[in-house]
Design a protein around this motif. Structure first.
Motif, PDB file in Angstrom:
ATOM      1  N   VAL A 111       0.851  -1.190   0.000  1.00  0.00           N
ATOM      2  CA  VAL A 111       0.000   0.000   0.000  1.00  0.00           C
ATOM      3  C   VAL A 111       0.889   1.244   0.000  1.00  0.00           C
ATOM      4  O   VAL A 111       1.972   1.254   0.571  1.00  0.00           O
ATOM      5  N   PHE A 112       0.394   2.251  -0.683  1.00  0.00           N
ATOM      6  CA  PHE A 112       1.112   3.522  -0.810  1.00  0.00           C
ATOM      7  C   PHE A 112       0.242   4.587  -0.167  1.00  0.00           C
ATOM      8  O   PHE A 112      -0.224   5.519  -0.811  1.00  0.00           O
ATOM      9  N   ASP A 113      -0.007   4.410   1.148  1.00  0.00           N
ATOM     10  CA  ASP A 113      -0.902   5.349   1.823  1.00  0.00           C
ATOM     11  C   ASP A 113      -0.150   6.331   2.721  1.00  0.00           C
ATOM     12  O   ASP A 113      -0.762   7.141   3.405  1.00  0.00           O
ATOM     13  N   GLY A 114       1.171   6.248   2.714  1.00  0.00           N
ATOM     14  CA  GLY A 114       1.943   7.175   3.538  1.00  0.00           C
ATOM     15  C   GLY A 114       1.832   6.873   5.018  1.00  0.00           C
ATOM     16  O   GLY A 114       2.238   7.688   5.850  1.00  0.00           O
ATOM     17  N   VAL A 115       1.277   5.740   5.358  1.00  0.00           N
ATOM     18  CA  VAL A 115       1.148   5.363   6.768  1.00  0.00           C
ATOM     19  C   VAL A 115       1.843   4.014   6.989  1.00  0.00           C
ATOM     20  O   VAL A 115       2.791   3.919   7.770  1.00  0.00           O
ATOM     21  N   LYS A 116       1.372   3.010   6.232  1.00  0.00           N
ATOM     22  CA  LYS A 116       1.987   1.681   6.399  1.00  0.00           C
ATOM     23  C   LYS A 116       3.287   1.638   5.593  1.00  0.00           C
ATOM     24  O   LYS A 116       3.452   2.362   4.616  1.00  0.00           O
ATOM     25  N   PRO A 117       4.192   0.715   5.974  1.00  0.00           N
ATOM     26  CA  PRO A 117       5.398   0.560   5.157  1.00  0.00           C
ATOM     27  C   PRO A 117       5.032   0.045   3.768  1.00  0.00           C
ATOM     28  O   PRO A 117       4.043  -0.675   3.619  1.00  0.00           O
ATOM     29  N   ILE A 118       5.811   0.418   2.775  1.00  0.00           N
ATOM     30  CA  ILE A 118       5.614  -0.109   1.419  1.00  0.00           C
ATOM     31  C   ILE A 118       6.278  -1.494   1.392  1.00  0.00           C
ATOM     32  O   ILE A 118       7.473  -1.615   1.657  1.00  0.00           O
ATOM     33  N   SER A 119       5.487  -2.523   1.113  1.00  0.00           N
ATOM     34  CA  SER A 119       6.004  -3.896   1.180  1.00  0.00           C
ATOM     35  C   SER A 119       6.675  -4.276  -0.127  1.00  0.00           C
ATOM     36  O   SER A 119       6.016  -4.621  -1.109  1.00  0.00           O
ATOM     37  N   GLY A 120       7.975  -4.210  -0.135  1.00  0.00           N
ATOM     38  CA  GLY A 120       8.708  -4.629  -1.329  1.00  0.00           C
ATOM     39  C   GLY A 120       9.871  -3.711  -1.600  1.00  0.00           C
ATOM     40  O   GLY A 120      10.123  -2.759  -0.846  1.00  0.00           O
ATOM     41  N   GLY A 121      10.620  -4.024  -2.662  1.00  0.00           N
ATOM     42  CA  GLY A 121      11.799  -3.222  -2.972  1.00  0.00           C
ATOM     43  C   GLY A 121      12.884  -3.448  -1.925  1.00  0.00           C
ATOM     44  O   GLY A 121      13.157  -4.581  -1.538  1.00  0.00           O
ATOM     45  N   VAL A 122      13.455  -2.342  -1.467  1.00  0.00           N
ATOM     46  CA  VAL A 122      14.532  -2.441  -0.464  1.00  0.00           C
ATOM     47  C   VAL A 122      14.127  -1.644   0.777  1.00  0.00           C
ATOM     48  O   VAL A 122      14.576  -0.506   0.968  1.00  0.00           O
ATOM     49  N   PRO A 123      13.272  -2.215   1.629  1.00  0.00           N
ATOM     50  CA  PRO A 123      12.869  -1.487   2.828  1.00  0.00           C
ATOM     51  C   PRO A 123      13.969  -1.512   3.893  1.00  0.00           C
ATOM     52  O   PRO A 123      14.802  -2.413   3.916  1.00  0.00           O
ATOM     53  N   HIS A 124      13.930  -0.519   4.771  1.00  0.00           N
ATOM     54  CA  HIS A 124      14.864  -0.473   5.901  1.00  0.00           C
ATOM     55  C   HIS A 124      14.279  -1.205   7.094  1.00  0.00           C
ATOM     56  O   HIS A 124      13.071  -1.090   7.362  1.00  0.00           O
ATOM     57  N   CYS A 125      15.134  -1.927   7.799  1.00  0.00           N
ATOM     58  CA  CYS A 125      14.790  -2.396   9.139  1.00  0.00           C
ATOM     59  C   CYS A 125      15.708  -1.607  10.063  1.00  0.00           C
ATOM     60  O   CYS A 125      16.926  -1.804  10.038  1.00  0.00           O
ATOM     61  N   PHE A 126      15.183  -0.709  10.828  1.00  0.00           N
ATOM     62  CA  PHE A 126      15.989   0.127  11.723  1.00  0.00           C
ATOM     63  C   PHE A 126      15.049   0.785  12.731  1.00  0.00           C
ATOM     64  O   PHE A 126      13.980   1.239  12.319  1.00  0.00           O
TER      65      PHE A 126
END
Ligand SMILES: O=P(O)(O)OC[C@H]1O[C@@H](O)[C@H](O)[C@@H](O)[C@@H]1O
Length: 340
Positions: A117-132
């Motif tokens: 989802v691209f709602d500016g609230v939840k993380p975008i699931s995919g690509g290269v997300p950060h875990c931090f």
């Protein structure tokens, strides 16, 4: 001369006493100090779709240069787009500081999940997300908060057909409510020839030490039945039991790791280079400095509608890094298509 994003520039040791400001001069480079997408006063700290189009126009004015555009992407969220003359392209959403697309010679190599989802609230699931600042599980939300915060653009440059953007995430009310430390993360993404390159620098700007774990949780496009990962033979590994979630220790004895079933495996002290064959005809070298561990993940039947189309090969730092005030930690990753 733009020193900012040149591969090889900057400290490559794990702990750097000095946090060297990235100084960039020259007509093709633009940088800004203190620029922010939104004030960090809102508890959610997320870019809302309704606001982001005008925001991205503002950013675009400041940061768009040859090889770099800033647009409104999906959901109206600001997205930075890089391209070079070698026909490499990538896209980075400021929401989460996540690279959502990387095309080499026109072919997409990253995967965004269909449920993203691209709602500016939840993380975008995919690509290269950060875990931090946490890979997880742990005291705060799984994979930390960086992937659902709004990052800001601090600089763009393009020297020698190497477009580069540097993003920044700083602590804010939302992050301090979970993790009460002052920090700055700088994340540079650049295209060099066919390669996708990143550098992450975490700095402690607090008066007390802090510890964190982190990862780049890369989703690669794949045909899972043909995927292999090489370079991990002989390593200690931990399989997360899908039911109990407890790690079960073993050691890797295969030259080529395959994914015939659910895989959620951590490799400690992984080598600086592993090679992924994505089952779609592409061979990718993942070469890093500072990312000491690796994680392989495919959810298999727990995501039965789309597990076949991706594999996560993650570069991680799973033993906590402790930074004293003013110390910083740096890690780099270069992903290169190999011709075979
Ligand atoms: O948060 P995401 O993108 O759905 O990823 C979740 C997975 O991320 C992996 O890194 C973990 O090893 C898995 O245990 C976890 O299920």
């Amino acid at each position: 001369m733009a020193l900012l994003c040149k591969p090889g520039f900057g400290a490559t040791t794990t702990l750097n006493k000095e946090f060297v400001p990235r100084v960039c001069v020259g007509s093709r480079h633009q940088s800004v100090v203190g620029f922010r997408l939104r004030p960090f006063s809102n508890a959610r700290l997320c870019v809302r779709a309704t606001q982001s189009t005008s925001v991205s126009t503002g950013i675009s004015g400041q940061f768009a240069i040859a090889g770099i555009n800033v647009d409104a992407g999906e959901g109206g969220l600001p997205v930075v787009k890089l391209h070079n003359k070698q026909k490499s392209e990538c896209q980075i959403y400021l929401h989460g500081g996540v690279i959502t697309s990387w095309k080499s010679k026109g072919k997409e190599l990253l995967h965004v999940r269909p449920d993203a989802v691209f709602d500016g609230v939840k993380p975008i699931s995919g690509g290269v997300p950060h875990c931090f600042p946490q890979f997880g599980p742990g005291a705060i939300q799984q994979h930390g908060f960086a992937r659902n915060c709004s990052w800001e653009v601090v600089a763009t440059s393009n020297e020698d057909d190497t477009p580069c953007v540097t993003l920044r995430l700083v602590d804010n009310e939302y992050s301090r409510a979970m993790w009460n430390f002052k920090f700055v993360v700088k994340y540079s993404v650049w295209l060099q020839g066919d390669n996708l390159c990143t550098e992450m620098i975490v700095k402690n700007v607090d008066e007390k030490p802090f510890s964190f774990t982190t990862a780049l949780h890369t989703y690669f496009k794949a045909d899972i039945k043909g995927v292999t990962v090489t370079g991990l033979n002989g390593l200690k590994c931990f399989d997360k039991d899908p039911v109990t979630k407890e790690p079960v220790q073993s050691s890797e004895d295969r030259d080529e790791v395959t994914f015939p079933e659910f895989v959620d495996r951590i490799y400690k002290d992984a080598p600086s280079r592993v090679v992924l064959r994505n089952g779609l005809g592409d061979t990718l070298s993942l070469e890093n400095e500072g990312w000491s561990d690796a994680v392989l993940w495919n959810p298999y039947m727990t995501m039965k509608l789309y597990y076949k189309d991706f594999v996560c090969v993650e570069n991680a730092k799973l033993d906590p890094v402790t930074l004293q005030p003013r110390d910083s930690w740096t890690a780099k990753l270069t992903i290169s298509p190999l011709s075979e």
